[in-house]
Design a protein around this motif. Structure first.
Motif, PDB file in Angstrom:
ATOM      1  N   LEU A 170     -16.942 -15.789 -11.455  1.00  0.00           N
ATOM      2  CA  LEU A 170     -17.224 -17.219 -11.595  1.00  0.00           C
ATOM      3  C   LEU A 170     -15.967 -18.055 -11.395  1.00  0.00           C
ATOM      4  O   LEU A 170     -16.020 -19.144 -10.802  1.00  0.00           O
ATOM      5  CB  LEU A 170     -17.851 -17.490 -12.965  1.00  0.00           C
ATOM      6  N   ALA A 171     -14.826 -17.552 -11.860  1.00  0.00           N
ATOM      7  CA  ALA A 171     -13.569 -18.288 -11.687  1.00  0.00           C
ATOM      8  C   ALA A 171     -13.217 -18.426 -10.206  1.00  0.00           C
ATOM      9  O   ALA A 171     -12.729 -19.474  -9.762  1.00  0.00           O
ATOM     10  CB  ALA A 171     -12.435 -17.590 -12.434  1.00  0.00           C
ATOM     11  N   MET A 172     -13.458 -17.375  -9.431  1.00  0.00           N
ATOM     12  CA  MET A 172     -13.113 -17.400  -8.015  1.00  0.00           C
ATOM     13  C   MET A 172     -14.043 -18.308  -7.197  1.00  0.00           C
ATOM     14  O   MET A 172     -13.665 -18.820  -6.145  1.00  0.00           O
ATOM     15  CB  MET A 172     -13.153 -15.983  -7.432  1.00  0.00           C
ATOM     16  N   LEU A 173     -15.259 -18.518  -7.686  1.00  0.00           N
ATOM     17  CA  LEU A 173     -16.223 -19.346  -6.960  1.00  0.00           C
ATOM     18  C   LEU A 173     -16.222 -20.799  -7.415  1.00  0.00           C
ATOM     19  O   LEU A 173     -16.733 -21.677  -6.710  1.00  0.00           O
ATOM     20  CB  LEU A 173     -17.637 -18.769  -7.133  1.00  0.00           C
ATOM     21  N   ALA A 174     -15.648 -21.071  -8.586  1.00  0.00           N
ATOM     22  CA  ALA A 174     -15.709 -22.417  -9.170  1.00  0.00           C
ATOM     23  C   ALA A 174     -14.922 -23.432  -8.345  1.00  0.00           C
ATOM     24  O   ALA A 174     -13.854 -23.128  -7.813  1.00  0.00           O
ATOM     25  CB  ALA A 174     -15.186 -22.389 -10.600  1.00  0.00           C
ATOM     26  N   ARG A 175     -15.483 -24.620  -8.252  1.00  0.00           N
ATOM     27  CA  ARG A 175     -14.797 -25.772  -7.657  1.00  0.00           C
ATOM     28  C   ARG A 175     -15.486 -27.025  -8.193  1.00  0.00           C
ATOM     29  O   ARG A 175     -16.609 -26.939  -8.713  1.00  0.00           O
ATOM     30  CB  ARG A 175     -14.850 -25.728  -6.133  1.00  0.00           C
ATOM     31  N   PRO A 176     -14.861 -28.179  -8.095  1.00  0.00           N
ATOM     32  CA  PRO A 176     -15.472 -29.397  -8.640  1.00  0.00           C
ATOM     33  C   PRO A 176     -16.867 -29.657  -8.066  1.00  0.00           C
ATOM     34  O   PRO A 176     -17.068 -29.573  -6.850  1.00  0.00           O
ATOM     35  CB  PRO A 176     -14.488 -30.501  -8.224  1.00  0.00           C
ATOM     36  N   GLY A 177     -17.818 -29.913  -8.966  1.00  0.00           N
ATOM     37  CA  GLY A 177     -19.179 -30.239  -8.545  1.00  0.00           C
ATOM     38  C   GLY A 177     -20.047 -29.059  -8.193  1.00  0.00           C
ATOM     39  O   GLY A 177     -21.207 -29.223  -7.798  1.00  0.00           O
ATOM     40  N   ALA A 178     -19.524 -27.829  -8.340  1.00  0.00           N
ATOM     41  CA  ALA A 178     -20.266 -26.638  -7.925  1.00  0.00           C
ATOM     42  C   ALA A 178     -21.297 -26.228  -8.968  1.00  0.00           C
ATOM     43  O   ALA A 178     -21.187 -26.550 -10.156  1.00  0.00           O
ATOM     44  CB  ALA A 178     -19.306 -25.482  -7.657  1.00  0.00           C
ATOM     45  N   ASN A 179     -22.290 -25.476  -8.523  1.00  0.00           N
ATOM     46  CA  ASN A 179     -23.287 -24.896  -9.428  1.00  0.00           C
ATOM     47  C   ASN A 179     -23.515 -23.439  -9.078  1.00  0.00           C
ATOM     48  O   ASN A 179     -23.230 -22.988  -7.963  1.00  0.00           O
ATOM     49  CB  ASN A 179     -24.599 -25.690  -9.384  1.00  0.00           C
ATOM     50  N   VAL A 180     -24.020 -22.692 -10.051  1.00  0.00           N
ATOM     51  CA  VAL A 180     -24.294 -21.272  -9.865  1.00  0.00           C
ATOM     52  C   VAL A 180     -25.701 -20.980 -10.360  1.00  0.00           C
ATOM     53  O   VAL A 180     -26.166 -21.569 -11.344  1.00  0.00           O
ATOM     54  CB  VAL A 180     -23.241 -20.401 -10.595  1.00  0.00           C
ATOM     55  N   LEU A 181     -26.405 -20.085  -9.666  1.00  0.00           N
ATOM     56  CA  LEU A 181     -27.770 -19.709 -10.021  1.00  0.00           C
ATOM     57  C   LEU A 181     -27.754 -18.446 -10.864  1.00  0.00           C
ATOM     58  O   LEU A 181     -27.202 -17.418 -10.443  1.00  0.00           O
ATOM     59  CB  LEU A 181     -28.600 -19.470  -8.756  1.00  0.00           C
ATOM     60  N   ILE A 182     -28.332 -18.517 -12.056  1.00  0.00           N
ATOM     61  CA  ILE A 182     -28.370 -17.347 -12.932  1.00  0.00           C
ATOM     62  C   ILE A 182     -29.808 -17.098 -13.390  1.00  0.00           C
ATOM     63  O   ILE A 182     -30.619 -18.021 -13.459  1.00  0.00           O
ATOM     64  CB  ILE A 182     -27.428 -17.502 -14.146  1.00  0.00           C
ATOM     65  N   PRO A 183     -30.139 -15.828 -13.694  1.00  0.00           N
ATOM     66  CA  PRO A 183     -31.524 -15.517 -14.047  1.00  0.00           C
ATOM     67  C   PRO A 183     -31.879 -15.939 -15.471  1.00  0.00           C
ATOM     68  O   PRO A 183     -31.039 -15.953 -16.362  1.00  0.00           O
ATOM     69  CB  PRO A 183     -31.581 -13.990 -13.905  1.00  0.00           C
ATOM     70  N   ARG A 184     -33.175 -16.257 -15.638  1.00  0.00           N
ATOM     71  CA  ARG A 184     -33.720 -16.523 -16.971  1.00  0.00           C
ATOM     72  C   ARG A 184     -34.980 -15.679 -17.129  1.00  0.00           C
ATOM     73  O   ARG A 184     -35.934 -15.872 -16.387  1.00  0.00           O
ATOM     74  CB  ARG A 184     -34.078 -18.015 -17.115  1.00  0.00           C
ATOM     75  N   PRO A 185     -34.979 -14.706 -18.069  1.00  0.00           N
ATOM     76  CA  PRO A 185     -33.918 -14.381 -19.015  1.00  0.00           C
ATOM     77  C   PRO A 185     -32.747 -13.679 -18.336  1.00  0.00           C
ATOM     78  O   PRO A 185     -32.900 -13.105 -17.261  1.00  0.00           O
ATOM     79  CB  PRO A 185     -34.615 -13.453 -20.010  1.00  0.00           C
ATOM     80  N   GLY A 186     -31.600 -13.731 -19.007  1.00  0.00           N
ATOM     81  CA  GLY A 186     -30.393 -13.139 -18.430  1.00  0.00           C
ATOM     82  C   GLY A 186     -29.409 -12.740 -19.508  1.00  0.00           C
ATOM     83  O   GLY A 186     -29.768 -12.579 -20.679  1.00  0.00           O
ATOM     84  N   PHE A 187     -28.166 -12.594 -19.104  1.00  0.00           N
ATOM     85  CA  PHE A 187     -27.091 -12.183 -20.011  1.00  0.00           C
ATOM     86  C   PHE A 187     -26.277 -13.422 -20.339  1.00  0.00           C
ATOM     87  O   PHE A 187     -25.702 -14.040 -19.427  1.00  0.00           O
ATOM     88  CB  PHE A 187     -26.234 -11.112 -19.334  1.00  0.00           C
ATOM     89  N   PRO A 188     -26.216 -13.852 -21.609  1.00  0.00           N
ATOM     90  CA  PRO A 188     -25.649 -15.163 -21.940  1.00  0.00           C
ATOM     91  C   PRO A 188     -24.177 -15.354 -21.616  1.00  0.00           C
ATOM     92  O   PRO A 188     -23.703 -16.487 -21.543  1.00  0.00           O
ATOM     93  CB  PRO A 188     -25.898 -15.289 -23.456  1.00  0.00           C
ATOM     94  N   ILE A 189     -23.444 -14.274 -21.374  1.00  0.00           N
ATOM     95  CA  ILE A 189     -22.028 -14.415 -21.019  1.00  0.00           C
ATOM     96  C   ILE A 189     -21.866 -15.211 -19.716  1.00  0.00           C
ATOM     97  O   ILE A 189     -20.884 -15.935 -19.539  1.00  0.00           O
ATOM     98  CB  ILE A 189     -21.357 -13.031 -20.899  1.00  0.00           C
TER      99      ILE A 189
END
Length: 417
Positions: free
Chosen positions: A117-136
């Protein structure tokens, strides 16, 4: 406690952690309850004596430590021999070969999540995660100021990814698409065909897949384990894994972050340099643990893996058979892999319980059995059970669960049963 229900102040979803809620549940145990504690909330198989690592693993660590060669710092990206051993291990299931330069050693899979996540992060970015998933994932994304967009998993379809949901959520600012396979918390295992559809969707959206495969090879259903990296030529795949689950050593904190990208769509010199610099500020696993990895991977006998799989198959069958006998609970599908499953809770059939959190606190207090509230992993009024337990303890826990549910079922419904 008011009117028989338990009130607990809960944090926002992005700051709830599994360890945090389990700590609160432990504090809620009744000291006067003579029943022994049976914890089924944490994915730590070492809590039960039927799960233990192979002798080779312990011997390899002792040998590395006693050699007196691995008391100093390792390269921040990991020892070369460790990276090479993991590259060779993962390449066995791929149509191409990974190099040691594709592998970065992390302090468990949790640190690999943070790296991705740190390597992909940039201002205004979003990431898709599953629900349910792993809260970390949600917690790490929040610290990285990444917007979290949750796509649904479909219980009626074996917890497959709702790809229509993924396409609807993604936009030009989407930087990653997380999948967890084998599934935590759902116990599902994706087919080759479904993984190919995931890869095709990610290719269409032009985003890399973050493939959490910490439960890799822990499968005992109809679908074999297929690593997402198989589709690395179609879409870049960042594979996250560790020794923790397959080798039953979660406390050794030996994980990996791997770039599956033979077409070099993602990995360019600038990206690799950025990753290396980030690793310069991270603390990886102990050097002697890293040094033990080549021998652990090379010399672990298949008999050890089969024993673990057989035990998990047995305990997942116990879950399936016993939960079917409890009217207020539904297990949508028989677990196919990993060490956990999601159980649907019919709150309307219970007399004095308000939600899944209340259910788990009451269960802990009255029966000394720990389950994880589904709210923690993204599904309210569901429960996550970890079935990595010895069969007798699991049977006892599920027997207590049945008694608890019967005791709290509405009288009218009891009369109809």
């Amino acid at each position: 406690m008011e009117n028989g229900s338990v009130n607990h102040e809960m944090e926002t979803a992005s700051t709830i952690t599994i360890k945090g809620i389990l700590s609160l549940l432990m504090q809620n145990l009744d000291e006067n309850n003579c029943k022994r504690l049976i914890p089924l909330g944490m994915g730590d198989p070492t809590l039960y004596s039927c799960f233990h690592t192979t002798h080779v693993a312990g011997q390899a660590v002792v040998e590395a430590l006693q050699s007196d060669k691995f008391n100093g710092y390792s390269p921040t990206v990991g020892l070369p021999q460790t990276r090479r051993a993991i590259a060779e291990y993962l390449s066995c299931d791929l149509p191409y070969k990974l190099s040691c330069d594709d592998v970065f050693i992390t302090s468990g899979c949790t640190q690999a999540i943070d790296v991705a996540l740190a390597m992909l992060a940039r201002p205004g970015a979003n990431v898709l995660i599953p629900r349910p998933g792993f809260p970390i994932y949600e917690l790490c994304a929040t610290f990285r100021r990444l917007e979290i967009r949750c796509y649904d998993l479909l219980p009626e379809n074996g917890w497959e990814v709702d790809l229509d949901s993924v396409e609807a959520l993604a936009d030009q600012n989407t930087v990653g698409f997380v999948i967890i396979n084998p599934g935590n918390p759902c116990g599902n295992v994706y087919s080759y065909q479904h993984l190919k559809k995931i890869a095709e969707t990610a290719e269409k959206l032009k985003i890399p897949v973050i493939a959490d495969e910490v439960y890799g090879h822990l499968v005992f259903g109809d679908n074999p384990f297929v690593p997402m990296g198989v589709f690395g030529s179609m879409v870049p795949v960042l594979t996250l894994g560790s020794l923790s689950k397959r080798w039953i050593v979660p406390g050794w904190r030996l994980g990996w972050f791997v770039i599956n990208d033979p077409s070099c769509m993602f990995k360019n010199p600038k990206i690799i340099e950025r990753i290396k610099k980030y690793f310069d500020i991270l603390g990886g696993p102990a050097t002697f643990i890293q040094a033990a990895v080549p021998r652990i991977i090379e010399q672990t006998d298949n008999v050890f893996f089969k024993k673990t799989i057989n035990t998990l198959k047995q305990t997942s069958d116990i879950c399936w058979d016993m939960i079917k006998e409890i009217p207020c609970l539904t297990l949508p599908q028989k677990p196919q892999g990993s060490m956990a499953a999601m159980i649907k809770l019919n709150i309307s059939s219970l007399e004095d319980i308000s939600d899944d959190i209340d259910f788990c606190f009451r269960l802990a207090k009255e029966e000394s059995v720990i389950f994880l509230p589904g709210t923690v992993v993204g599904l309210k009024n569901w429960l996550r059970i970890t079935f990595a337990a010895d069969p007798q303890s699991l049977k006892e826990a599920l027997g207590r669960l049945k008694s608890f549910c019967k005791r709290h079922t509405k009288l009218m419904l009891l009369q109809q049963q």
